[in-house]
Design a protein around this motif. Structure first.
Motif, mmCIF file in Angstrom:
data_model
loop_
_atom_site.group_PDB
_atom_site.id
_atom_site.type_symbol
_atom_site.label_atom_id
_atom_site.label_comp_id
_atom_site.label_asym_id
_atom_site.label_seq_id
_atom_site.Cartn_x
_atom_site.Cartn_y
_atom_site.Cartn_z
ATOM 1 N N VAL A 63 0.846 -1.107 0.015
ATOM 2 C CA VAL A 63 -0.063 -0.103 -0.171
ATOM 3 C C VAL A 63 0.544 1.207 0.070
ATOM 4 N N VAL A 64 0.499 2.003 -0.889
ATOM 5 C CA VAL A 64 1.721 2.738 -0.753
ATOM 6 C C VAL A 64 0.721 4.630 -1.013
ATOM 7 N N GLY A 65 1.465 5.653 -0.976
ATOM 8 C CA GLY A 65 0.679 7.278 -1.162
ATOM 9 C C GLY A 65 1.778 8.180 -0.424
ATOM 10 N N GLU A 66 1.073 9.439 -0.786
ATOM 11 C CA GLU A 66 1.999 10.386 -0.304
ATOM 12 C C GLU A 66 3.074 10.084 1.307
ATOM 13 N N PRO A 67 3.574 10.888 1.124
ATOM 14 C CA PRO A 67 4.972 10.948 2.576
ATOM 15 C C PRO A 67 4.058 11.853 3.734
ATOM 16 N N ASP A 68 3.008 12.102 3.170
ATOM 17 C CA ASP A 68 2.378 12.954 5.223
ATOM 18 C C ASP A 68 1.476 12.456 5.272
ATOM 19 N N ASP A 69 1.173 10.931 4.596
ATOM 20 C CA ASP A 69 0.213 9.592 5.082
ATOM 21 C C ASP A 69 -1.042 10.105 5.986
ATOM 22 N N PRO A 70 -1.803 11.083 5.008
ATOM 23 C CA PRO A 70 -3.334 11.763 6.320
ATOM 24 C C PRO A 70 -4.204 10.658 6.345
ATOM 25 N N ALA A 71 -4.619 9.340 7.071
ATOM 26 C CA ALA A 71 -4.662 8.118 7.339
ATOM 27 C C ALA A 71 -3.854 7.578 8.251
ATOM 28 N N GLY A 72 -1.991 7.979 8.866
ATOM 29 C CA GLY A 72 -2.098 7.294 9.440
ATOM 30 C C GLY A 72 -1.394 5.792 9.075
ATOM 31 N N VAL A 73 -1.640 5.303 8.427
ATOM 32 C CA VAL A 73 -0.915 4.016 7.952
ATOM 33 C C VAL A 73 0.708 3.652 8.612
ATOM 34 N N ALA A 74 0.533 3.590 7.290
ATOM 35 C CA ALA A 74 2.667 4.097 7.746
ATOM 36 C C ALA A 74 2.534 2.732 8.646
ATOM 37 N N GLY A 75 3.371 2.252 8.262
ATOM 38 C CA GLY A 75 4.326 1.427 9.632
ATOM 39 C C GLY A 75 3.353 0.177 9.762
ATOM 40 N N SER A 76 2.285 -0.269 9.588
ATOM 41 C CA SER A 76 1.096 -0.569 10.202
ATOM 42 C C SER A 76 1.497 -2.688 9.422
ATOM 43 N N ARG A 77 0.828 -3.262 10.417
ATOM 44 C CA ARG A 77 1.839 -4.873 9.926
ATOM 45 C C ARG A 77 0.124 -5.350 10.135
ATOM 46 N N ASP A 78 -1.522 -4.767 9.804
ATOM 47 C CA ASP A 78 -2.751 -5.324 9.512
ATOM 48 C C ASP A 78 -2.949 -4.408 8.450
ATOM 49 N N VAL A 79 -3.568 -5.539 7.759
ATOM 50 C CA VAL A 79 -4.239 -4.480 6.110
ATOM 51 C C VAL A 79 -5.510 -4.532 6.826
ATOM 52 N N ASP A 80 -6.493 -5.094 7.736
ATOM 53 C CA ASP A 80 -7.262 -4.627 7.881
ATOM 54 C C ASP A 80 -7.800 -3.279 8.468
ATOM 55 N N ALA A 81 -7.070 -3.382 9.049
ATOM 56 C CA ALA A 81 -6.980 -1.355 9.831
ATOM 57 C C ALA A 81 -6.379 -0.580 8.913
ATOM 58 N N ALA A 82 -5.299 -0.916 8.489
ATOM 59 C CA ALA A 82 -4.826 0.351 7.507
ATOM 60 C C ALA A 82 -6.468 0.354 6.731
ATOM 61 N N LEU A 83 -6.553 -0.242 5.745
ATOM 62 C CA LEU A 83 -7.747 0.337 4.904
ATOM 63 C C LEU A 83 -8.835 0.075 5.892
ATOM 64 N N THR A 84 -9.120 -0.213 6.790
ATOM 65 C CA THR A 84 -10.406 0.505 7.612
ATOM 66 C C THR A 84 -10.005 1.901 8.095
ATOM 67 N N ALA A 85 -9.049 2.420 8.371
ATOM 68 C CA ALA A 85 -8.507 3.918 8.244
ATOM 69 C C ALA A 85 -8.409 4.951 7.146
ATOM 70 N N ILE A 86 -8.036 4.080 6.087
ATOM 71 C CA ILE A 86 -8.096 4.871 5.198
ATOM 72 C C ILE A 86 -9.854 5.987 4.770
ATOM 73 N N ALA A 87 -10.491 4.722 4.628
ATOM 74 C CA ALA A 87 -11.921 4.743 4.494
ATOM 75 C C ALA A 87 -12.438 5.746 5.435
ATOM 76 N N ASP A 88 -11.813 5.217 6.764
ATOM 77 C CA ASP A 88 -12.638 5.990 7.908
ATOM 78 C C ASP A 88 -12.425 7.832 7.921
#
Length: 319
Positions: free
Chosen positions: A132-157
């Motif tokens: 999962v790639v994105g802008e360096p500022d990472d607005p959803a705060g998923v950087a360093g996550s090891r959990d796919v569900d949590a990362a996708l949920t953060a992007i959606a929320d």
């Protein structure tokens, strides 16, 4: 299990110099045709023939197939016509009989292709993973996550912009499965979820322009990394991330009982890309200092289930 960067078996690797020096192909009458690789020893029965390969865009845009196909073409005096498409489109082209062999990366679609009688002799070929790639500022705060569900949920929320392939490719199929596993319904997403409708390179470019997240295969991302400003925020299993992001590739011949295809040349090609020589080319191929794909066909413990759809079992329910 955690994916490790693989090394070839020492016993196999010691014979690499021989490689396919005596590689055999089948002629139209089933005879074995030997070729030592020079002009005089090419089998005249196949010299000048063309093999049509439909394949996912990632194998083409990264340049891997240029590197992989050249020795095969030179050895037999043939041409490999590569048609880059998403996995769904590549398999559909093969269903129509407009290709001889396919390289794709969506096992469920490959299984359907085989079960419907259009494909035969599937082989595991190679793998990399999704990131999962994105802008360096990472607005959803998923950087360093090891959990796919949590990362996708953060992007959606957070309503952060996400660009989807949207093209029935292997990457798109995996993305939809990941959203579903996370308990999220794509049909209910808002304007933040964009349909890129293109190949992986196009979608990465769109995500870069939109300041968005996207799911990308490692190979295409590293091939384009210097051209875009996106960073990896969620790693796949190649770097110790979740197994759900594994991205295996398979190769399948089109069934000659269904379509008038160049089956002999397709099987010679499958033999080549899954041989020691072909696998070492895959293993050694890099872009921007990064290995893009990892050889899968040579193993001390072969996975014989690769040849049939994953759900097949003996009638008595055994393995």
């Amino acid at each position: 299990m955690t994916i490790q960067r693989r090394r070839f078996l020492a016993a196999v690797g010691s014979g690499t110099a021989a490689g396919l020096a005596g590689c055999a192909a089948l002629g139209g009458d089933g005879a074995v045709l030997e070729s030592g690789g020079d002009d005089e020893s090419r089998p005249t029965e196949i010299s000048g023939e063309r093999l049509t390969l439909t394949t996912t865009t990632s194998t083409y845009t990264t340049g891997l197939l240029d590197e992989l196909n050249a020795p095969f073409e030179d050895r037999y005096g043939v041409t490999v016509d590569t048609v880059p498409q998403g996995t769904g489109a590549a398999l559909e082209t093969a269903r129509r009989g407009d290709s001889d062999v396919v390289i794709v990366h969506a096992r469920s679609l490959e299984d359907e292709f085989i079960e419907d009688g259009y494909g035969v002799n599937r082989r595991d070929l190679m793998f990399n993973d999704f990131v999962v790639v994105g802008e360096p500022d990472d607005p959803a705060g998923v950087a360093g996550s090891r959990d796919v569900d949590a990362a996708l949920t953060a992007i959606a929320d957070s309503g952060s912009t996400f660009v989807s392939r949207g093209d029935n490719s292997g990457t798109h199929a995996t993305e939809l499965e990941l959203w579903e596993t996370a308990g999220l319904t794509v049909d209910e997403f808002g304007e933040w979820y964009l349909d890129g409708g293109g190949g992986m390179g196009d979608v990465l470019t769109q995500a870069n322009m939109q300041g968005a997240y996207t799911l990308a295969d490692r190979g295409t991302y590293f091939d384009m990394r210097e051209e875009i400003g996106l960073e990896i925020h969620l790693e796949g299993p190649v770097e110790g991330g979740p197994e759900a992001l594994l991205n295996p590739y398979g190769i399948v011949a089109v069934n000659p009982a269904v379509h008038d295809v160049n089956y002999d040349l397709a099987m010679a090609y499958i033999g080549y890309v899954t041989s020691v020589e072909g696998q070492e080319i895959i293993e050694g191929y890099t872009a921007n200092g990064e290995q893009l794909f990892f050889a899968e066909a040579l193993s001390a413990e072969p996975n014989f289930r690769q040849y049939v759809p994953e759900g097949w079992r003996r009638s008595n329910g055994g393995e």
